[in-house]
Design a protein around this motif. Structure first.
Motif, PDB file in Angstrom:
ATOM      1  N   PRO A 218      -4.319   0.146   8.115  1.00  0.00           N
ATOM      2  CA  PRO A 218      -3.789   1.490   7.550  1.00  0.00           C
ATOM      3  C   PRO A 218      -4.722   2.262   7.311  1.00  0.00           C
ATOM      4  CG  PRO A 218      -3.969  -0.595   6.041  1.00  0.00           C
ATOM      5  CD  PRO A 218      -4.334  -1.194   7.083  1.00  0.00           C
ATOM      6  N   THR A 219      -5.922   2.060   7.297  1.00  0.00           N
ATOM      7  CA  THR A 219      -7.099   2.995   6.785  1.00  0.00           C
ATOM      8  C   THR A 219      -7.172   4.324   7.580  1.00  0.00           C
ATOM      9  OG1 THR A 219      -8.165   1.092   6.024  1.00  0.00           O
ATOM     10  CG2 THR A 219      -9.452   3.035   5.947  1.00  0.00           C
TER      11      THR A 219
ATOM     12  N   LEU B  63       0.864  -1.256   0.035  1.00  0.00           N
ATOM     13  CA  LEU B  63       0.099   0.042   0.072  1.00  0.00           C
ATOM     14  C   LEU B  63       1.007   1.120  -0.003  1.00  0.00           C
ATOM     15  CD1 LEU B  63      -2.759  -0.739   2.508  1.00  0.00           C
ATOM     16  CD2 LEU B  63      -3.132  -0.684   0.262  1.00  0.00           C
TER      17      LEU B  63
ATOM     18  N   THR C 101       5.655  -0.515   8.234  1.00  0.00           N
ATOM     19  CA  THR C 101       4.884   0.745   7.757  1.00  0.00           C
ATOM     20  C   THR C 101       5.755   1.916   8.004  1.00  0.00           C
ATOM     21  OG1 THR C 101       4.281   1.049  10.189  1.00  0.00           O
ATOM     22  CG2 THR C 101       2.893  -0.338   8.893  1.00  0.00           C
TER      23      THR C 101
ATOM     24  N   THR D  64      -8.960   5.340   2.417  1.00  0.00           N
ATOM     25  CA  THR D  64      -7.290   5.474   1.865  1.00  0.00           C
ATOM     26  C   THR D  64      -6.607   5.112   3.144  1.00  0.00           C
ATOM     27  OG1 THR D  64      -7.303   8.006   2.494  1.00  0.00           O
ATOM     28  CG2 THR D  64      -8.064   7.439   0.181  1.00  0.00           C
ATOM     29  N   ALA D  65      -5.225   4.822   2.573  1.00  0.00           N
ATOM     30  CA  ALA D  65      -4.268   4.397   3.642  1.00  0.00           C
ATOM     31  C   ALA D  65      -3.775   5.629   4.114  1.00  0.00           C
ATOM     32  CB  ALA D  65      -3.307   3.505   2.828  1.00  0.00           C
TER      33      ALA D  65
ATOM     34  N   ASP E 190      -6.118   3.378  -2.167  1.00  0.00           N
ATOM     35  CA  ASP E 190      -7.403   2.946  -1.719  1.00  0.00           C
ATOM     36  C   ASP E 190      -7.080   1.865  -0.548  1.00  0.00           C
ATOM     37  OD1 ASP E 190      -8.876   4.533  -3.369  1.00  0.00           O
ATOM     38  OD2 ASP E 190      -9.197   2.836  -4.832  1.00  0.00           O
ATOM     39  N   SER E 191      -7.635   1.659   0.542  1.00  0.00           N
ATOM     40  CA  SER E 191      -7.191   0.820   1.444  1.00  0.00           C
ATOM     41  C   SER E 191      -8.669  -0.013   1.864  1.00  0.00           C
ATOM     42  CB  SER E 191      -6.763   1.582   2.719  1.00  0.00           C
ATOM     43  OG  SER E 191      -6.460   0.592   3.940  1.00  0.00           O
TER      44      SER E 191
END
Length: 250
Positions: free
Chosen positions: A90-91, A48, A67, A97-98, A53-54
């Motif tokens: 991650p959202t 990502l 991360t 989104t991430a 987009d997550s």
């Protein structure tokens, strides 16, 4: 530039999965809706990008993920290292989104679960919900410890803390024994993790080796020889730290 691997939209989960310190198999109601399969990801593959987009939870089944956040000028801060049993959410607050980058540090296997399905699983399984709580609590504890040293600690305390943290986290996974473990990170990545340059990391590790605190070999096998002294440099009590950053079940 690393390529981004689309995380599969269909839920994928192994027949047995470790979350924190708890093992879950197909008999658990929370996992009955998921196929017995894993998503394999090669080392150095980006899963990502920040802002992409997550909407999925990622559970690490095997290997290491990282991360990170990147500045507009290209500087990277590695936020966390995710090990087997860890959960990445991650959202960002927009729900779509991430809020960070996720990359495979090593060859890895992961389970990607859409957020709505994950919330149903947590509601259906108190045991899974408790495992998730412990994993998130352990993450908060280690991030706060690391942030303290990033903001107030010396180079020596940052690296000493990172080595102790990883040793403690790897031990219950059977990946650290008597202070010895493999660290699949270049000195540049250790620098990204500790907020230092690769040169500074190299000098500090050499000083630790020279003083008998640690041994290093083969990029990077690490052995902590003098935990007591290294802990003083890091400013931690290892037993207390282990209790705070290792998600041991009740």
């Amino acid at each position: 530039m690393t390529r981004q691997t689309p995380i599969p939209s269909q839920s994928a989960c192994p027949s047995s999965l470790r979350i924190g310190a708890m093992d879950f198999d197909g008999s658990d109601i929370a996992l009955l809706n998921f196929r017995n399969s894993l998503q394999s990801v090669p080392a150095n593959r980006t899963l990502l990008h920040d802002g992409s987009d997550s909407g999925k939870i990622i559970i690490v089944a095997d290997g290491w993920l990282a991360t990170s956040k990147s500045s507009l000028s290209g500087e990277v801060q590695l936020i966390d290292l995710l090990l087997p049993g860890d959960i990445a959410d991650p959202t960002s607050a927009d729900g779509k989104t991430a809020g960070l980058n996720i990359e495979a540090v090593t060859d890895a296997k992961l389970c990607a679960i859409p957020l709505p399905d994950w919330h149903k699983m947590l509601a259906a399984s108190p045991r899974l919900a408790r495992a998730n709580e412990l994993v998130q609590a352990a993450e908060r504890s280690r991030l706060s410890e690391r942030m303290l040293r990033l903001g107030r600690g010396s180079a020596e305390s940052r690296i000493a803390y990172a080595l102790i943290e990883l040793s403690l986290r790897l031990k219950p996974l059977g990946l650290s024994e008597n202070g010895a473990f493999h660290l699949p990170l270049t000195q540049q990545r250790i620098g990204d993790f500790t907020g230092l340059t690769a040169v500074h990391v190299c000098r500090t590790l050499r000083r630790f080796v020279r003083n008998g605190l640690v041994e290093t070999a083969d990029h990077m096998d690490v052995r902590i020889n003098d935990l007591t002294t290294l802990a003083k440099v890091a400013g931690v009590e290892p037993d207390r730290l282990a209790a705070e950053i290792t998600p041991v079940p009740d």
